[in-house]
Design a protein around this motif. Structure first.
Motif, PDB file in Angstrom:
ATOM      1  N   LEU A  86       0.857  -1.186   0.000  1.00 44.75           N
ATOM      2  CA  LEU A  86       0.000   0.000   0.000  1.00 44.75           C
ATOM      3  C   LEU A  86       0.891   1.232   0.000  1.00 44.75           C
ATOM      4  CD1 LEU A  86      -2.710  -1.095   2.609  1.00 44.75           C
ATOM      5  CD2 LEU A  86      -3.036  -0.831   0.135  1.00 44.75           C
ATOM      6  N   ILE A  87       0.425   2.319  -0.600  1.00 43.86           N
ATOM      7  CA  ILE A  87       1.170   3.581  -0.582  1.00 43.86           C
ATOM      8  C   ILE A  87       0.256   4.673  -0.032  1.00 43.86           C
ATOM      9  CG2 ILE A  87       2.752   2.952  -2.415  1.00 43.86           C
ATOM     10  CD1 ILE A  87       1.083   4.431  -4.395  1.00 43.86           C
ATOM     11  N   ASN A  88       0.855   5.593   0.711  1.00 39.53           N
ATOM     12  CA  ASN A  88       0.030   6.625   1.349  1.00 39.53           C
ATOM     13  C   ASN A  88      -0.002   7.902   0.518  1.00 39.53           C
ATOM     14  OD1 ASN A  88       2.339   8.174   1.849  1.00 39.53           O
ATOM     15  ND2 ASN A  88       2.707   7.148   3.808  1.00 39.53           N
TER      16      ASN A  88
ATOM     17  N   ALA B 168      15.757  13.873  -9.950  1.00 39.76           N
ATOM     18  CA  ALA B 168      14.301  13.775  -9.840  1.00 39.76           C
ATOM     19  C   ALA B 168      13.913  12.603  -8.953  1.00 39.76           C
ATOM     20  CB  ALA B 168      13.674  13.622 -11.226  1.00 39.76           C
ATOM     21  N   GLU B 169      12.713  12.692  -8.399  1.00 38.04           N
ATOM     22  CA  GLU B 169      12.127  11.641  -7.568  1.00 38.04           C
ATOM     23  C   GLU B 169      11.009  10.996  -8.377  1.00 38.04           C
ATOM     24  OE1 GLU B 169      10.442  13.166  -3.961  1.00 38.04           O
ATOM     25  OE2 GLU B 169       9.896  11.193  -3.194  1.00 38.04           O
ATOM     26  N   ASP B 170      11.166   9.752  -8.735  1.00 40.39           N
ATOM     27  CA  ASP B 170      10.255   9.166  -9.708  1.00 40.39           C
ATOM     28  C   ASP B 170       9.004   8.581  -9.063  1.00 40.39           C
ATOM     29  OD1 ASP B 170      10.808   6.580  -8.801  1.00 40.39           O
ATOM     30  OD2 ASP B 170      11.380   5.813 -10.768  1.00 40.39           O
ATOM     31  N   PHE B 171       8.244   7.815  -9.860  1.00 40.16           N
ATOM     32  CA  PHE B 171       6.935   7.334  -9.434  1.00 40.16           C
ATOM     33  C   PHE B 171       6.945   5.868  -9.019  1.00 40.16           C
ATOM     34  CE2 PHE B 171       6.182  10.660 -12.682  1.00 40.16           C
ATOM     35  CZ  PHE B 171       5.639  11.625 -11.846  1.00 40.16           C
ATOM     36  N   GLY B 172       8.134   5.295  -8.822  1.00 44.13           N
ATOM     37  CA  GLY B 172       8.193   3.921  -8.338  1.00 44.13           C
ATOM     38  C   GLY B 172       7.752   3.846  -6.898  1.00 44.13           C
ATOM     39  N   SER B 173       7.724   2.643  -6.384  1.00 42.32           N
ATOM     40  CA  SER B 173       7.409   2.465  -4.972  1.00 42.32           C
ATOM     41  C   SER B 173       8.492   1.591  -4.349  1.00 42.32           C
ATOM     42  CB  SER B 173       6.038   1.817  -4.810  1.00 42.32           C
ATOM     43  OG  SER B 173       5.727   1.723  -3.443  1.00 42.32           O
ATOM     44  N   PRO B 174       9.262   2.161  -3.401  1.00 36.30           N
ATOM     45  CA  PRO B 174       9.166   3.545  -2.935  1.00 36.30           C
ATOM     46  C   PRO B 174       9.606   4.537  -4.015  1.00 36.30           C
ATOM     47  CG  PRO B 174      11.167   2.547  -2.103  1.00 36.30           C
ATOM     48  CD  PRO B 174      10.397   1.451  -2.796  1.00 36.30           C
ATOM     49  N   ASN B 175       9.127   5.780  -3.876  1.00 34.26           N
ATOM     50  CA  ASN B 175       9.612   6.823  -4.792  1.00 34.26           C
ATOM     51  C   ASN B 175      11.130   6.848  -4.716  1.00 34.26           C
ATOM     52  OD1 ASN B 175       6.898   8.783  -3.539  1.00 34.26           O
ATOM     53  ND2 ASN B 175       6.951   7.776  -5.529  1.00 34.26           N
ATOM     54  N   THR B 176      11.778   6.861  -5.868  1.00 37.90           N
ATOM     55  CA  THR B 176      13.236   6.696  -5.908  1.00 37.90           C
ATOM     56  C   THR B 176      13.891   7.933  -6.506  1.00 37.90           C
ATOM     57  OG1 THR B 176      12.901   4.322  -6.186  1.00 37.90           O
ATOM     58  CG2 THR B 176      15.080   5.182  -6.734  1.00 37.90           C
TER      59      THR B 176
ATOM     60  N   THR C 269      15.556   1.085  -9.528  1.00 35.22           N
ATOM     61  CA  THR C 269      17.005   0.894  -9.644  1.00 35.22           C
ATOM     62  C   THR C 269      17.493   1.577 -10.930  1.00 35.22           C
ATOM     63  OG1 THR C 269      16.788  -1.146 -10.929  1.00 35.22           O
ATOM     64  CG2 THR C 269      16.880  -1.371  -8.523  1.00 35.22           C
ATOM     65  N   VAL C 270      18.789   1.845 -10.963  1.00 35.60           N
ATOM     66  CA  VAL C 270      19.356   2.493 -12.153  1.00 35.60           C
ATOM     67  C   VAL C 270      19.205   1.595 -13.379  1.00 35.60           C
ATOM     68  CG1 VAL C 270      21.505   3.301 -13.201  1.00 35.60           C
ATOM     69  CG2 VAL C 270      20.970   3.909 -10.841  1.00 35.60           C
ATOM     70  N   SER C 271      19.471   0.291 -13.217  1.00 36.28           N
ATOM     71  CA  SER C 271      19.342  -0.599 -14.382  1.00 36.28           C
ATOM     72  C   SER C 271      17.883  -0.695 -14.821  1.00 36.28           C
ATOM     73  CB  SER C 271      19.907  -1.986 -14.069  1.00 36.28           C
ATOM     74  OG  SER C 271      19.136  -2.639 -13.092  1.00 36.28           O
ATOM     75  N   GLY C 272      16.972  -0.658 -13.860  1.00 39.80           N
ATOM     76  CA  GLY C 272      15.561  -0.673 -14.218  1.00 39.80           C
ATOM     77  C   GLY C 272      15.155   0.576 -14.975  1.00 39.80           C
ATOM     78  N   LEU C 273      15.718   1.715 -14.563  1.00 40.81           N
ATOM     79  CA  LEU C 273      15.401   2.975 -15.242  1.00 40.81           C
ATOM     80  C   LEU C 273      15.903   2.938 -16.688  1.00 40.81           C
ATOM     81  CD1 LEU C 273      14.157   5.780 -14.422  1.00 40.81           C
ATOM     82  CD2 LEU C 273      16.504   6.606 -14.265  1.00 40.81           C
ATOM     83  N   GLU C 274      17.095   2.422 -16.874  1.00 36.10           N
ATOM     84  CA  GLU C 274      17.653   2.341 -18.227  1.00 36.10           C
ATOM     85  C   GLU C 274      16.839   1.381 -19.090  1.00 36.10           C
ATOM     86  OE1 GLU C 274      21.723   1.284 -17.693  1.00 36.10           O
ATOM     87  OE2 GLU C 274      22.268   3.228 -16.827  1.00 36.10           O
ATOM     88  N   ASN C 275      16.447   0.252 -18.505  1.00 31.94           N
ATOM     89  CA  ASN C 275      15.620  -0.702 -19.239  1.00 31.94           C
ATOM     90  C   ASN C 275      14.293  -0.093 -19.652  1.00 31.94           C
ATOM     91  OD1 ASN C 275      16.188  -3.635 -19.763  1.00 31.94           O
ATOM     92  ND2 ASN C 275      17.130  -3.423 -17.752  1.00 31.94           N
TER      93      ASN C 275
END
Lengths: 194, 311
Positions: free
Chosen positions: A81-83, B98-106, B43-49
């Motif tokens: 879940l995210i808040n 930048a702070e992206d939209f992943g979870s957690p925000n990265t 992750t950085v590799s995930g962002l590049e992918n």
């Protein structure tokens, strides 16, 4: 309006292209097919810099070898879940965000953002983001619950063991007016009770 | 003689078209929608992918036109280096990103983001079918807590600088069908107006990149004058979308209201304000209806960019 000034410029293919500067403070860029303000012209030139606009071709004499496509892993994210403090991609104009749910198995990603319609707080809304990490596709689907008020996700699969199965599971929510319901990720159907 | 008259007529029509005019009988249809992407990696590799695969798909679906590939890396951030204490722009010795939209925000640094955009460049090349593909380094103005005005200005400044680096990368690999630009989803509800304006100021001061505003006009009136959300004025929205190097690609999500809001802002700004096109809401039919509404409402130029997140 002043006369049109024509200038021959080099295009990336080697063919000639013609830029025209009008007397109204704009310049027509044939590669883009639009006229742009002269005070932004430099930035437009940069945006298409590799099309060799306006005068000199930017292609170097020696072109570097083609890199390989990235091959590193895409990290899975266990269902969670995210808040409402989280940065989410959905515009406030589309959704007044209350909470959400997120999972990624390293190939496909699903996120649900719950709340109310950005332009009408009396309507509940879910925004479902799906992403195929391998194919490069991303979809947003909006599901409304008219008259329900803001929705909050109250129950959903959680943890690392459900990263794939959860992407087809049911997620439960309640609304600010007291209604409860579920959204089934497997068939895309929503059920609202009272 | 007849041939010369025909040639002259063609030249005249070409000149009219070049000036943005149109013949009365032309029926206007909405442009083809292209995808825009929220970056969701952790992750950085995930962002590049993700950048590579998104760009590959984008290139394979380019409708043989110049189109902008918006990669939205999330909220502009000062990541390290005494953030929140700076009083000049550009700041030296700090790290932005930048702070992206992943979870957690990265949080990804500009170096990470440049690497991802270079992967996107490769993806565009590998998937190329037609047209010009312009990669946009996108951010937004959400939650600038802990950043001074000069930090925000520097975020815009270094965003433009990384775009310049991306363009050099494209050039050095001979990718003649690519370009590079900066962009931001600037929304009144995300921050105060003066803060948001610093992004545009920073980009403009650096000078390299256009700054595409694919944001909103939250709460602005659909006619006449009045305030917008969060203490913004219509002039503030005009500023972040057209001052300096900014150009507007506005969100038209609530079609009728949003098209009217932006039309009023454009007319109030005057001074050559035009739209690059629109950012539409899914599905594709809604996005196209949004572009058409803006086109029909606004008496000036609406170019044929049409991006959509999630279409």
């Amino acid at each position: 309006m002043g006369g049109i000034v024509l200038a021959v410029i080099g295009a990336g293919s080697g063919a000639a292209a013609v830029a025209s500067s009008s007397g109204n403070g704009t310049t027509y860029i044939p590669q883009l097919g639009i006229s742009v303000p002269n005070d932004k012209l430099v930035q437009y030139e940069h945006a298409i810099g590799n099309y060799c606009y306006p005068k000199k071709c930017a292609i170097p004499r020696k072109i570097l070898p083609e890199p390989k496509a990235p091959s590193g892993p895409i990290a899975p994210v266990q269902a969670r879940l995210i808040n409402n403090k989280s940065e989410i991609p959905v515009s406030p104009g589309m959704l007044t965000f209350t909470n959400g749910w997120f999972v990624n198995n390293g190939k496909t990603l699903v996120a649900i953002y719950a709340g109310a319609a950005g332009n009408n707080p009396s309507d509940g809304r879910l925004v479902i983001l799906r992403q195929n990490e391998l194919l490069g596709t991303q979809t947003l689907r909006i599901v409304n619950v008219p008259g329900a008020g803001a929705l909050t996700i109250v129950s959903a699969p959680l943890g690392a063991s459900v990263e794939t199965t959860a992407q087809r599971a049911a997620v439960s929510f309640r609304s600010s007016t007291g209604a409860r319901g579920t959204f089934n990720l497997g068939n895309g159907k929503i059920t609202v009770n009272g | 003689m007849r041939r010369r008259i025909l040639t002259a007529a063609i030249l005249l029509l070409s000149s009219i078209a070049a000036l943005g005019g149109s013949t009365p009988a032309q029926a206007v249809t909405a442009p083809v929608v292209v995808q825009a992407y929220y970056m969701t990696a952790t992750t950085v590799s995930g962002l590049e992918n993700q950048a590579y695969n998104d760009a590959h798909y984008f290139a394979a679906h380019n409708p043989n036109a110049n189109r902008v590939l918006i990669l939205d890396f999330g909220a502009a951030r000062c990541i390290s280096g005494n953030c929140g204490t700076h009083n000049t722009c550009p700041v030296t010795g700090a790290t932005y990103g930048a702070e992206d939209f992943g979870s957690p925000n990265t949080f990804f640094t500009n170096g990470d983001i440049l690497n991802a955009m270079e992967s996107a460049s490769q993806g565009l090349h590998d998937g190329y079918t037609s047209g010009i593909n312009i990669i946009a380094y996108g951010t937004n103005n959400s939650n600038f807590t802990g950043m001074t005005y000069q930090d925000i200005c520097s975020a815009g400044y270094y965003q433009s600088e990384r775009v310049s680096s991306l363009a050099s990368y494209e050039t050095s690999h001979g990718y003649v069908d690519q370009g590079a630009t900066a962009a931001s989803d600037i929304e009144p509800s995300y921050s105060g107006p003066v803060q948001a304006q610093q992004l545009v100021n920073g980009d403009t001061n650096q000078g390299y990149a256009l700054y595409w505003d694919y944001g909103s006009a939250d709460g602005c009136p659909t006619s006449g004058s009045g305030g917008c959300n969060n203490g913004w004025s219509q002039h503030d929205v005009g500023y972040v979308s057209f001052d300096g190097a900014a150009v507007p690609l506005p969100e038209i999500y609530n079609i009728s209201a949003n098209a009217s809001q932006w039309t009023v802002i454009a007319h109030q700004w005057g001074n050559g304000y035009f739209f690059e096109g629109a950012t539409g809401a899914p599905p594709t039919s809604t996005a196209q209806a949004g572009w058409l509404k803006l086109y029909n409402d606004f008496s000036g130029t609406v170019d044929r960019q049409l991006s959509c997140f999630g279409c």
